[in-house]
Scaffold this active site. Structure first.
Site, PDB file in Angstrom:
ATOM      1  N   ARG A  63       0.832  -1.209   0.000  1.00  0.00           N
ATOM      2  CA  ARG A  63       0.000   0.000   0.000  1.00  0.00           C
ATOM      3  C   ARG A  63       0.866   1.259   0.000  1.00  0.00           C
ATOM      4  O   ARG A  63       0.524   2.250  -0.647  1.00  0.00           O
ATOM      5  CB  ARG A  63      -0.925  -0.016   1.219  1.00  0.00           C
ATOM      6  CG  ARG A  63      -1.926   1.116   1.194  1.00  0.00           C
ATOM      7  CD  ARG A  63      -3.038   0.907   2.207  1.00  0.00           C
ATOM      8  NE  ARG A  63      -4.107   1.875   2.000  1.00  0.00           N
ATOM      9  CZ  ARG A  63      -4.520   2.729   2.923  1.00  0.00           C
ATOM     10  NH1 ARG A  63      -3.972   2.725   4.130  1.00  0.00           N
ATOM     11  NH2 ARG A  63      -5.490   3.578   2.659  1.00  0.00           N
ATOM     12  N   HIS A  67       0.555   4.381  -2.631  1.00  0.00           N
ATOM     13  CA  HIS A  67       0.345   5.759  -2.174  1.00  0.00           C
ATOM     14  C   HIS A  67       1.542   6.652  -2.488  1.00  0.00           C
ATOM     15  O   HIS A  67       1.405   7.869  -2.558  1.00  0.00           O
ATOM     16  CB  HIS A  67       0.004   5.778  -0.676  1.00  0.00           C
ATOM     17  CG  HIS A  67      -1.402   5.330  -0.399  1.00  0.00           C
ATOM     18  ND1 HIS A  67      -2.162   5.826   0.626  1.00  0.00           N
ATOM     19  CD2 HIS A  67      -2.191   4.434  -1.044  1.00  0.00           C
ATOM     20  CE1 HIS A  67      -3.370   5.254   0.609  1.00  0.00           C
ATOM     21  NE2 HIS A  67      -3.401   4.397  -0.384  1.00  0.00           N
ATOM     22  N   ASP A  68       2.705   6.049  -2.672  1.00  0.00           N
ATOM     23  CA  ASP A  68       3.858   6.840  -3.117  1.00  0.00           C
ATOM     24  C   ASP A  68       3.672   7.236  -4.582  1.00  0.00           C
ATOM     25  O   ASP A  68       3.745   8.415  -4.943  1.00  0.00           O
ATOM     26  CB  ASP A  68       5.150   6.028  -2.950  1.00  0.00           C
ATOM     27  CG  ASP A  68       6.381   6.856  -3.287  1.00  0.00           C
ATOM     28  OD1 ASP A  68       6.312   8.103  -3.148  1.00  0.00           O
ATOM     29  OD2 ASP A  68       7.412   6.283  -3.680  1.00  0.00           O
ATOM     30  N   VAL A  71       1.179  10.032  -5.762  1.00  0.00           N
ATOM     31  CA  VAL A  71       1.390  11.420  -5.346  1.00  0.00           C
ATOM     32  C   VAL A  71       2.737  11.886  -5.895  1.00  0.00           C
ATOM     33  O   VAL A  71       3.787  11.474  -5.402  1.00  0.00           O
ATOM     34  CB  VAL A  71       1.345  11.554  -3.808  1.00  0.00           C
ATOM     35  CG1 VAL A  71       1.538  13.006  -3.395  1.00  0.00           C
ATOM     36  CG2 VAL A  71       0.023  11.021  -3.267  1.00  0.00           C
ATOM     37  N   ASP A  75       8.442   8.452  -5.964  1.00  0.00           N
ATOM     38  CA  ASP A  75       9.628   9.242  -5.615  1.00  0.00           C
ATOM     39  C   ASP A  75       9.913   9.224  -4.119  1.00  0.00           C
ATOM     40  O   ASP A  75      10.642  10.075  -3.610  1.00  0.00           O
ATOM     41  CB  ASP A  75       9.430  10.703  -6.068  1.00  0.00           C
ATOM     42  CG  ASP A  75       8.254  11.358  -5.351  1.00  0.00           C
ATOM     43  OD1 ASP A  75       7.504  10.643  -4.633  1.00  0.00           O
ATOM     44  OD2 ASP A  75       8.069  12.578  -5.498  1.00  0.00           O
ATOM     45  N   ASN A  95      -4.325   8.640   4.264  1.00  0.00           N
ATOM     46  CA  ASN A  95      -3.173   7.982   4.894  1.00  0.00           C
ATOM     47  C   ASN A  95      -3.210   7.961   6.417  1.00  0.00           C
ATOM     48  O   ASN A  95      -2.610   7.083   7.044  1.00  0.00           O
ATOM     49  CB  ASN A  95      -1.875   8.691   4.478  1.00  0.00           C
ATOM     50  CG  ASN A  95      -1.562   8.503   3.010  1.00  0.00           C
ATOM     51  OD1 ASN A  95      -2.057   7.574   2.388  1.00  0.00           O
ATOM     52  ND2 ASN A  95      -0.739   9.389   2.458  1.00  0.00           N
ATOM     53  N   PRO A 164      -7.585   7.541  -4.378  1.00  0.00           N
ATOM     54  CA  PRO A 164      -9.008   7.191  -4.431  1.00  0.00           C
ATOM     55  C   PRO A 164      -9.602   7.093  -3.025  1.00  0.00           C
ATOM     56  O   PRO A 164      -8.881   6.860  -2.061  1.00  0.00           O
ATOM     57  CB  PRO A 164      -9.015   5.822  -5.113  1.00  0.00           C
ATOM     58  CG  PRO A 164      -7.668   5.244  -4.834  1.00  0.00           C
ATOM     59  CD  PRO A 164      -6.721   6.399  -4.747  1.00  0.00           C
ATOM     60  N   HIS A 194      -6.338  -5.734  -2.995  1.00  0.00           N
ATOM     61  CA  HIS A 194      -7.219  -5.900  -1.836  1.00  0.00           C
ATOM     62  C   HIS A 194      -7.589  -7.358  -1.599  1.00  0.00           C
ATOM     63  O   HIS A 194      -8.567  -7.639  -0.928  1.00  0.00           O
ATOM     64  CB  HIS A 194      -8.480  -5.039  -2.000  1.00  0.00           C
ATOM     65  CG  HIS A 194      -8.218  -3.578  -1.817  1.00  0.00           C
ATOM     66  ND1 HIS A 194      -9.188  -2.619  -1.947  1.00  0.00           N
ATOM     67  CD2 HIS A 194      -7.087  -2.901  -1.492  1.00  0.00           C
ATOM     68  CE1 HIS A 194      -8.674  -1.406  -1.731  1.00  0.00           C
ATOM     69  NE2 HIS A 194      -7.386  -1.559  -1.459  1.00  0.00           N
ATOM     70  N   THR A 245      -9.086 -16.109   2.300  1.00  0.00           N
ATOM     71  CA  THR A 245      -7.619 -16.233   2.347  1.00  0.00           C
ATOM     72  C   THR A 245      -7.033 -14.833   2.534  1.00  0.00           C
ATOM     73  O   THR A 245      -6.475 -14.259   1.606  1.00  0.00           O
ATOM     74  CB  THR A 245      -7.084 -16.866   1.043  1.00  0.00           C
ATOM     75  OG1 THR A 245      -7.632 -16.145  -0.079  1.00  0.00           O
ATOM     76  CG2 THR A 245      -7.452 -18.322   0.919  1.00  0.00           C
ATOM     77  N   ASP A 250      -4.080 -14.125  -3.963  1.00  0.00           N
ATOM     78  CA  ASP A 250      -4.723 -14.942  -4.982  1.00  0.00           C
ATOM     79  C   ASP A 250      -5.842 -14.127  -5.649  1.00  0.00           C
ATOM     80  O   ASP A 250      -5.924 -12.911  -5.454  1.00  0.00           O
ATOM     81  CB  ASP A 250      -5.276 -16.231  -4.344  1.00  0.00           C
ATOM     82  CG  ASP A 250      -6.175 -15.916  -3.150  1.00  0.00           C
ATOM     83  OD1 ASP A 250      -6.597 -14.739  -2.998  1.00  0.00           O
ATOM     84  OD2 ASP A 250      -6.459 -16.829  -2.363  1.00  0.00           O
TER      85      ASP A 250
END
Ligand code: HEM
Ligand SMILES: *[C@@H]1O[C@H](CO)[C@@H](O)[C@H](O)[C@H]1NC(C)=O
Ligand SMILES: *[C@@H]1O[C@H](CO)[C@@H](O)[C@H](O)[C@H]1NC(C)=O
Length: 324
Positions: A63, A67-68, A71, A75, A95, A164, A194, A245, A250
Site C-alpha cells: 500500500r 500511495h507513493d 502522489v 519518488d 493515509n 481514491p 485488496h 484467504t 490470490d
C-alpha cells in the site's frame, strides 16, 4: 550482409535507441548491476524475514508503494516526515493512521546503505520490497525497473486529492487512474491488491449499514451482518478484505466481488451494476493466472509514474528525511 547494408541497419538501430531514451523511459531493470549488485538480495532477505515474523508487513508495504506512486510519481515522498518546510503526506486523509511498514523500509535502507552507501533510492527500495511482498504471499513476481530518484519535498495536497476514496464510484476510479496513464483494465487488476490486508470500520461502515441499517442492495446480507458485528466489536475494528484467504495473494478478491462480498464501496463498484468491468471481474474470479499476469503488468506500469517535470531528485540517506 554487405558492409553498406550493415551500415544502414546500424543507423536505423541507433535512431531507434535515441528515440526510446528521449521518450523518457529512464528506468532500467539492471540499473544497480554495477553499483550495488546485491541490492535485490538484501531487500528480499529482509522482507522474507519480516513477513515471516508478521505477515501484515506485506500488505502494508504494497500500500505504501501505491500511495507513493499516486502522489507526484514514485519518488519516496510518502516516506518523508513532517518538517517546518513542508507537510508530510502521512497525515493526509487517505493515509492518516493507516499507513504502516515505514520501519521495514528503514531497516532495508540501513542494510543497503551499509553495502553501497548513497547509491540506491528509497523509491527503488519501496518498488523492490513491494514486488517481494506480493511474491512472499503467493502472488506473481515481476522484474522491477529501477533508477528512481527520491523527492526533496512531500505533497500533502497531492495526497489529499490524488488518491481514491473508499466511496469512489466506478467512473471516479476509472478517471482517477487514467490521469496516471492506467486504463480501466489496469485499475481493475491493481484493485486485486485488496486480496490481502485489512480495512478499518470507518472505511466500510456506510457499505455494511447502508441507509436503512441493513446494507445496500448490492451486498450479501449475511456478509453485511458479519461486518456489522465486526464494527460493533470495537471502535474502528479492522476486517480482512478477503475473509477466505486474507493473507494469500490470490484471485479470491474477485470471487468476493461476484458474491457481493466486497468490503469497500469502491471494491464492489467494479462489479455488479452491469458496468463495463463485470466481464473482466468474472474472468479474474475464475482465472487466477490471468489476474496474476495483468496485476504484474499493471504494477510495473504504476511503478513508472514519473515525478512532475523538472522535479529535482536525490538519493536520500535516510528515507524519512531529505538530505541536508
Ligand atoms: C481502487 C481504489 C482504491 C481504494 C479506494 C483504496 C482504499 C483503501 C482503503 C480505504 C484501505 C483501508 C485502510 C484502513 O482502513 O486502514 C486500503 C487498504 C489497502 N490497500 Fe487500497 N485502495 C485502492 C487501491 C489500491 C491499490 C491499487 C493497491 C496496491 C496496488 C492497494 C493496496 C492496499 C492494501 C495492500 C491495503 C491493506 C493495507 C494493510 O492491511 O495494511 N489499494 N485501501
Ligand atoms: C502537489 O499535488 C497537486 C495536486 O496533485 C499538484 O497540483 C501540485 O503541482 C503538486 N505540487 C508539487 C510541488 O509537486
Ligand atoms: C464520499 O465521502 C465524502 C466524505 O464523506 C463525500 O464528500 C463525497 O461526496 C462522497 N463521494 C461519493 C461518490 O459518495
Amino acid at each position: 550482409m554487405s558492409p553498406s547494408r550493415t551500415c544502414s541497419w546500424l543507423i536505423v538501430l541507433s535512431v531507434l535507441l535515441v528515440c526510446t531514451t528521449a521518450n523518457g523511459d529512464r528506468l532500467k531493470v539492471g540499473y544497480y548491476d554495477k553499483t550495488c549488485p546485491d541490492v535485490q538480495q538484501i531487500v528480499q532477505s529482509v522482507m522474507a524475514f519480516r513477513v515471516g515474523r508478521d505477515q501484515s508487513v506485506a500488505p502494508a508495504v504494497l500500500r505504501l508503494f501505491f500511495h507513493d506512486c499516486f502522489v507526484d510519481g514514485c519518488d519516496g515522498s510518502v516516506l518523508l516526515d513532517e518538517t517546518p518546510f513542508f507537510e508530510s503526506e502521512k497525515d493526509a486523509t487517505p493515509n492518516a493512521n493507516s499507513l504502516h511498514g515505514f520501519d521495514v523500509i528503514d531497516e532495508i535502507k540501513s542494510y543497503v546503505e551499509h553495502a553501497c552507501p548513497a547509491t540506491v533510492s528509497c523509491a527503488d527500495i519501496l518498488a523492490l520490497a513491494s514486488r517481494d511482498a506480493v511474491a512472499l504471499l503467493g502472488g506473481p513476481s515481476w522484474k522491477v525497473q529501477l533508477g528512481r530518484k527520491d523527492s526533496r519535498v512531500a505533497n500533502r495536497t497531492g495526497a489529499e486529492y490524488g488518491l481514491p476514496a473508499p466511496n469512489s464510484t466506478l467512473a471516479e476510479l476509472i478517471n482517477l487512474f487514467k490521469q496516471y496513464d492506467l486504463d480501466a483494465r489496469d485499475m481493475a487488476a491493481l484493485s486485486g491488491a485488496h486480496t490481502i490486508g485489512t480495512a478499518r470500520c470507518h472505511h466500510y461502515r456506510d457499505r455494511v449499514y447502508g441507509y436503512n441499517g441493513e446494507g445496500g442492495a448490492d451486498i450479501d446480507p449475511s456478509f453485511a451482518e458479519l461486518r456489522r458485528q465486526t464494527c460493533q466489536s470495537a471502535y474502528d475494528a479492522p476486517a480482512p478484505f478477503d475473509e477466505q484467504t486474507p493473507m494469500r495473494f490470490d484471485n479470491a478478491y474477485y470471487r468476493d466481488l461476484v458474491g457481493r462480498r466486497g468490503l469497500l464501496t469502491s471494491d464492489q463498484a467494479l462489479y455488479g451494476y452491469g458496468g463495463p468491468l463485470d466481464h473482466l471481474v468474472k474472468m479474474y474470479s475464475t482465472n487466477g493466472e490471468a489476474f496474476a499476469k495483468d496485476f504484474a503488468k499493471a504494477i510495473v506500469k504504476m511503478g513508472k509514474i514519473p515525478p512532475p517535470h523538472g522535479m529535482q531528485g536525490e538519493i536520500r540517506l535516510s528515507c524519512s528525511k531529505i538530505n541536508r
